[in-house]
Design an enzyme around this catalytic site. Structure first.
Site, PDB file in Angstrom:
ATOM      1  N   HIS A  71      -5.702 -20.591   6.534  1.00 31.36           N
ATOM      2  CA  HIS A  71      -6.379 -21.821   6.543  1.00 31.36           C
ATOM      3  C   HIS A  71      -6.840 -22.249   8.146  1.00 31.36           C
ATOM      4  O   HIS A  71      -5.996 -21.719   8.882  1.00 31.36           O
ATOM      5  CB  HIS A  71      -5.655 -22.886   5.968  1.00 31.36           C
ATOM      6  CG  HIS A  71      -4.980 -22.614   4.632  1.00 31.36           C
ATOM      7  ND1 HIS A  71      -5.497 -22.979   3.465  1.00 31.36           N
ATOM      8  CD2 HIS A  71      -3.683 -22.016   4.321  1.00 31.36           C
ATOM      9  CE1 HIS A  71      -4.795 -22.597   2.512  1.00 31.36           C
ATOM     10  NE2 HIS A  71      -3.800 -22.070   2.693  1.00 31.36           N
ATOM     11  N   ARG A  80       7.047  -6.332  18.439  1.00 27.30           N
ATOM     12  CA  ARG A  80       6.582  -5.331  19.667  1.00 27.30           C
ATOM     13  C   ARG A  80       7.307  -4.112  19.597  1.00 27.30           C
ATOM     14  O   ARG A  80       8.277  -3.903  18.827  1.00 27.30           O
ATOM     15  CB  ARG A  80       6.889  -6.272  21.060  1.00 27.30           C
ATOM     16  CG  ARG A  80       8.237  -6.152  21.273  1.00 27.30           C
ATOM     17  CD  ARG A  80       8.732  -6.943  22.612  1.00 27.30           C
ATOM     18  NE  ARG A  80      10.130  -6.940  22.842  1.00 27.30           N
ATOM     19  CZ  ARG A  80      11.031  -7.519  22.315  1.00 27.30           C
ATOM     20  NH1 ARG A  80      11.070  -8.088  21.254  1.00 27.30           N
ATOM     21  NH2 ARG A  80      12.412  -7.245  22.809  1.00 27.30           N
ATOM     22  N   ARG A 131      10.410   1.497  21.133  1.00 25.60           N
ATOM     23  CA  ARG A 131      10.370   2.796  21.378  1.00 25.60           C
ATOM     24  C   ARG A 131       9.664   3.652  20.766  1.00 25.60           C
ATOM     25  O   ARG A 131       9.152   3.294  19.416  1.00 25.60           O
ATOM     26  CB  ARG A 131      11.833   3.347  21.539  1.00 25.60           C
ATOM     27  CG  ARG A 131      12.618   3.730  20.260  1.00 25.60           C
ATOM     28  CD  ARG A 131      13.896   4.270  20.366  1.00 25.60           C
ATOM     29  NE  ARG A 131      14.630   4.363  19.285  1.00 25.60           N
ATOM     30  CZ  ARG A 131      14.446   5.573  18.433  1.00 25.60           C
ATOM     31  NH1 ARG A 131      13.430   6.352  18.607  1.00 25.60           N
ATOM     32  NH2 ARG A 131      15.164   5.642  17.457  1.00 25.60           N
TER      33      ARG A 131
END
Length: 211
Positions: free
Chosen positions: A112, A177, A180
């Site tokens: 939205h 994130r 490795r």
């Protein structure tokens, strides 16, 4: 332009009667699927094939499962979704081969507007999500609109994926994130520093993963 056309074009749209009529069909299928005897794998497989699109070879979805439409979800062979998976497939959700979803994974294409006036207008949107081949998504992961996850990725449990994740990596966190890269050195381990025994290792060595 009608709202179904707007929705499928990635434009802001309003959930009108025509949109809800499409959802009603899917909700009836989901009710049947989610109330089926969980040991009746044959019926669950047949119903899963009616709910989601794509290759149905070795596709398994554990109830309960929730989605908006189903026909916006494309899965490859070897797809497995564990308990309580939710896919808000306003936009297209494309999932490759041999993808594993742990319990409580949520994939959101829907959203939205940020500004309250825009939000109160009734407009919403769907932005596609793409997941590559040989991906393992850990438990309680949330994938947000517009995300692309590359091949051979592992997403750690509890992650919130808000940006694209490249191929061949372990990624985790909120926001998610890269932790490795995954290398050939990882192949001999099934959990942290625990190595496959000779019997299981022979089977692992026989598996070929396409690039």
């Amino acid at each position: 332009m009608d709202n179904i056309t707007r929705r499928d074009a990635g434009l802001p749209y309003i959930s009108d009667d025509a949109v809800f009529d499409q959802q009603k069909v899917t909700r009836r299928l989901l009710r049947e699927f989610n109330t089926t005897d969980p040991s009746d794998f044959e019926t669950l497989g047949r119903l899963a094939g009616k709910i989601v699109s794509g290759a149905q070879e070795n596709v398994s979805i554990m109830p309960p499962f929730y989605c908006d439409y189903g026909f916006h979800i494309q899965v490859g062979k070897g797809f497995f979704a564990n308990y309580n998976c939710t896919i808000l497939d306003v936009g297209k959700v494309t999932i490759g081969e041999n993808v594993l979803l742990a319990p409580n994974v949520s994939i959101y294409t829907a959203g939205h507007p940020v500004h309250p006036a825009a939000r109160q207008s009734g407009y919403e949107y769907g932005i596609p999500v793409t997941i590559g081949n040989n991906v393992w998504i850990g438990g309680n992961v949330v994938i947000t609109p517009g995300v692309h996850i590359g091949d051979n990725v592992v997403i750690g449990a509890g992650s919130v994926v808000t940006k694209d994740i490249p191929a061949n990596v372990v990624a985790a966190g909120n926001p998610c994130r890269v932790i490795r890269r995954i290398t050939d050195a990882d192949k001999k381990y099934y959990y942290k520093d625990r190595e496959f025994d000779p019997e299981s290792w022979a089977k692992v060595e026989a598996v070929e993963i396409g690039e």
